[in-house]
Scaffold this motif. Structure first.
Motif, PDB file in Angstrom:
ATOM      1  N   LEU A  63       0.901  -1.185   0.012  1.00 21.85           N
ATOM      2  CA  LEU A  63      -0.069  -0.009   0.081  1.00 21.85           C
ATOM      3  C   LEU A  63       1.074   1.262  -0.007  1.00 21.85           C
ATOM      4  N   CYS A  64       1.962   1.162   0.836  1.00 22.65           N
ATOM      5  CA  CYS A  64       2.647   2.234   0.843  1.00 22.65           C
ATOM      6  C   CYS A  64       3.519   2.617  -0.300  1.00 22.65           C
ATOM      7  N   ASN A  65       3.590   1.821  -0.869  1.00 21.94           N
ATOM      8  CA  ASN A  65       4.420   1.693  -2.386  1.00 21.94           C
ATOM      9  C   ASN A  65       3.502   2.444  -3.439  1.00 21.94           C
ATOM     10  N   LEU A  66       2.124   2.509  -3.306  1.00 19.32           N
ATOM     11  CA  LEU A  66       1.217   3.026  -4.242  1.00 19.32           C
ATOM     12  C   LEU A  66       1.612   4.629  -4.038  1.00 19.32           C
ATOM     13  N   PRO A  67       1.783   5.067  -5.551  1.00 20.11           N
ATOM     14  CA  PRO A  67       2.252   6.348  -5.615  1.00 20.11           C
ATOM     15  C   PRO A  67       1.201   7.535  -4.784  1.00 20.11           C
ATOM     16  N   GLU A  68      -0.094   7.333  -4.976  1.00 24.18           N
ATOM     17  CA  GLU A  68      -1.243   8.123  -4.400  1.00 24.18           C
ATOM     18  C   GLU A  68      -0.864   8.080  -2.577  1.00 24.18           C
ATOM     19  N   ILE A  69      -0.697   6.774  -2.465  1.00 26.22           N
ATOM     20  CA  ILE A  69      -0.375   6.719  -0.736  1.00 26.22           C
ATOM     21  C   ILE A  69       0.664   7.302  -0.087  1.00 26.22           C
ATOM     22  N   ALA A  70       1.834   6.966  -1.201  1.00 24.77           N
ATOM     23  CA  ALA A  70       2.939   7.597  -0.812  1.00 24.77           C
ATOM     24  C   ALA A  70       3.027   9.070  -0.780  1.00 24.77           C
ATOM     25  N   GLU A  71       2.472   9.670  -1.797  1.00 22.64           N
ATOM     26  CA  GLU A  71       2.410  11.034  -1.642  1.00 22.64           C
ATOM     27  C   GLU A  71       1.480  11.552  -0.581  1.00 22.64           C
ATOM     28  N   ARG A  72       0.393  10.952  -0.055  1.00 20.94           N
ATOM     29  CA  ARG A  72      -0.193  11.338   1.086  1.00 20.94           C
ATOM     30  C   ARG A  72       0.494  11.362   2.425  1.00 20.94           C
ATOM     31  N   TYR A  73       1.465  10.438   2.258  1.00 18.66           N
ATOM     32  CA  TYR A  73       2.378  10.151   3.591  1.00 18.66           C
ATOM     33  C   TYR A  73       3.210  11.338   3.511  1.00 18.66           C
ATOM     34  N   ARG A  74       3.888  11.385   2.165  1.00 16.13           N
ATOM     35  CA  ARG A  74       5.009  12.494   2.186  1.00 16.13           C
ATOM     36  C   ARG A  74       4.275  13.981   2.636  1.00 16.13           C
ATOM     37  N   ALA A  75       3.036  13.983   2.271  1.00 14.66           N
ATOM     38  CA  ALA A  75       2.455  15.473   2.642  1.00 14.66           C
ATOM     39  C   ALA A  75       2.490  15.526   4.279  1.00 14.66           C
ATOM     40  N   ALA A  76       2.292  14.222   4.762  1.00 18.01           N
ATOM     41  CA  ALA A  76       2.014  14.389   6.348  1.00 18.01           C
ATOM     42  C   ALA A  76       3.341  14.418   6.915  1.00 18.01           C
ATOM     43  N   PHE A  77       4.295  13.760   6.376  1.00 14.60           N
ATOM     44  CA  PHE A  77       5.550  13.596   7.041  1.00 14.60           C
ATOM     45  C   PHE A  77       6.734  14.153   6.480  1.00 14.60           C
ATOM     46  N   GLY A  78       6.521  14.771   5.121  1.00 14.25           N
ATOM     47  CA  GLY A  78       7.873  15.280   4.584  1.00 14.25           C
ATOM     48  C   GLY A  78       8.695  14.134   4.129  1.00 14.25           C
ATOM     49  N   ARG A  79       8.252  13.110   3.978  1.00 18.63           N
ATOM     50  CA  ARG A  79       9.068  12.037   3.183  1.00 18.63           C
ATOM     51  C   ARG A  79       8.154  10.713   2.773  1.00 18.63           C
ATOM     52  N   THR A  80       8.679   9.957   1.784  1.00 15.04           N
ATOM     53  CA  THR A  80       7.736   8.790   1.472  1.00 15.04           C
ATOM     54  C   THR A  80       7.895   7.776   2.538  1.00 15.04           C
ATOM     55  N   PRO A  81       7.125   6.816   2.681  1.00 19.25           N
ATOM     56  CA  PRO A  81       7.391   5.725   3.810  1.00 19.25           C
ATOM     57  C   PRO A  81       8.343   4.850   3.644  1.00 19.25           C
ATOM     58  N   THR A  82       9.285   4.693   4.702  1.00 17.77           N
ATOM     59  CA  THR A  82      10.431   3.732   4.824  1.00 17.77           C
ATOM     60  C   THR A  82      10.209   2.472   5.334  1.00 17.77           C
ATOM     61  N   ASP A  83      10.661   1.550   5.375  1.00 16.60           N
ATOM     62  CA  ASP A  83      10.514   0.203   5.999  1.00 16.60           C
ATOM     63  C   ASP A  83      10.361   0.171   7.517  1.00 16.60           C
ATOM     64  N   ALA A  84      10.972   1.404   8.103  1.00 13.45           N
ATOM     65  CA  ALA A  84      10.798   1.430   9.563  1.00 13.45           C
ATOM     66  C   ALA A  84       9.394   2.088   9.819  1.00 13.45           C
ATOM     67  N   ASP A  85       8.840   2.920   8.564  1.00 13.97           N
ATOM     68  CA  ASP A  85       7.570   3.602   8.723  1.00 13.97           C
ATOM     69  C   ASP A  85       6.271   2.535   8.757  1.00 13.97           C
ATOM     70  N   VAL A  86       6.647   1.597   7.836  1.00 18.96           N
ATOM     71  CA  VAL A  86       5.619   0.325   7.580  1.00 18.96           C
ATOM     72  C   VAL A  86       5.526  -0.356   8.773  1.00 18.96           C
TER      73      VAL A  86
END
Length: 275
Positions: A63-86
């Motif tokens: 899910l985190c690899n999906l561009p749309e969700i990765a962008e939402r995560y970046r908007a919230a945290f300033g980065r795309t999700p790492t394995d640690a975030d997962v």
């Protein structure tokens, strides 16, 4: 010593949510939505259903690899999700899942009758799931209270690789003492689960209406018009095409006729790998 092909089935390897319990597979999907929401990342139920069948950490990573969700995560945290975030999302997902699993623990209509019929034919009942062992323990407990006790259970974190790898199905083969993988049938409502059975060399049966792909309650399913049901069957059948199930049926209630057909094919010398 010569090889002898099996002439009848010895075991059925059943998935859990969407196959035997939890019509519509709501328990895992809704919790994904809630877990992401606690990180201020919105994920729709439709998005959450996409990778269903995988182990839950892998599901969240996908899910985190999906561009749309990765962008939402970046908007919230300033980065795309790492394995640690997962892992952080997964660690929030787990207690939510255990807490709410009972809300979607009802057996699918017809399941107990079919499983009893399989046992009467001499089949052993193995099971596997995308749930980790800590969640499976609660799922198994609730199923026992409802009269369902399989012969073996394999959680996704009890093998080196979860679905779509064949390890969980093969772990059932070993534990149940099955003589040949071709004497097994894997029943599942997701494409990773069907690929698991295919990769394990088993017969495979995809469920089109009781699980993740349709995503309706039993009552909603029964209230579908004939035309709408046919449209949904066609849509879901296309979703399963890449995983190449041997059979497509609505729910586990339709399984007995498939078992009879597989036994007839085995008696004729057919094998699952050849079709």
């Amino acid at each position: 010593m010569n090889y002898h092909q099996p002439t009848c089935l010895q075991a059925a390897i059943l998935d859990w949510a969407g196959t035997v319990v939890d019509f519509g597979s709501f328990a895992p999907t809704q919790i994904f939505v809630e877990a992401f929401a606690e990180f201020d990342v919105q994920v729709s139920l439709e998005e959450a259903r996409g990778p269903m069948g995988m182990g839950k950490w892998d599901h969240i990573r996908t899910l985190c690899n999906l561009p749309e969700i990765a962008e939402r995560y970046r908007a919230a945290f300033g980065r795309t999700p790492t394995d640690a975030d997962v892992t952080a999302i997964y660690e929030r997902f787990m207690p939510l899942q255990i807490e709410k699993i009972a809300e979607h623990s009802a057996l699918i209509p017809g399941a107990l009758k079919v499983i009893s019929a399989l046992r009467d034919q001499g089949l052993k009942i193995g099971t596997c799931s995308g749930y980790p062992a800590v969640v499976m323990a609660r799922v198994v407990e609730l199923a026992r209270d409802n009269g369902y006790v399989p012969d073996h259970v394999v959680a996704t974190d009890e093998v080196p690789n979860g679905r779509p790898h064949p390890a969980q199905s093969l772990a059932n083969v070993i534990a149940l003492g099955i003589s040949d993988v071709a004497a097994c049938v894997k029943i599942d409502d997701t494409w990773p689960g069907i690929l698991e059975g295919r990769s394990a060399g088993m017969w495979t049966v995809a469920l089109t209406c009781s699980g993740n792909a349709l995503g309706l309650t039993y009552e909603q399913f029964k209230n579908l018009s004939k035309d709408k049901l046919e449209q949904e069957r066609a849509r879901i059948g296309q979703m399963f095409e890449g995983s190449r199930p041997h059979y497509l049926i609505d729910t586990i209630a339709d399984l007995p006729a498939v078992i009879d057909d597989i036994n007839a094919r085995l008696a004729r010398g057919e094998m699952p790998q050849s079709s």
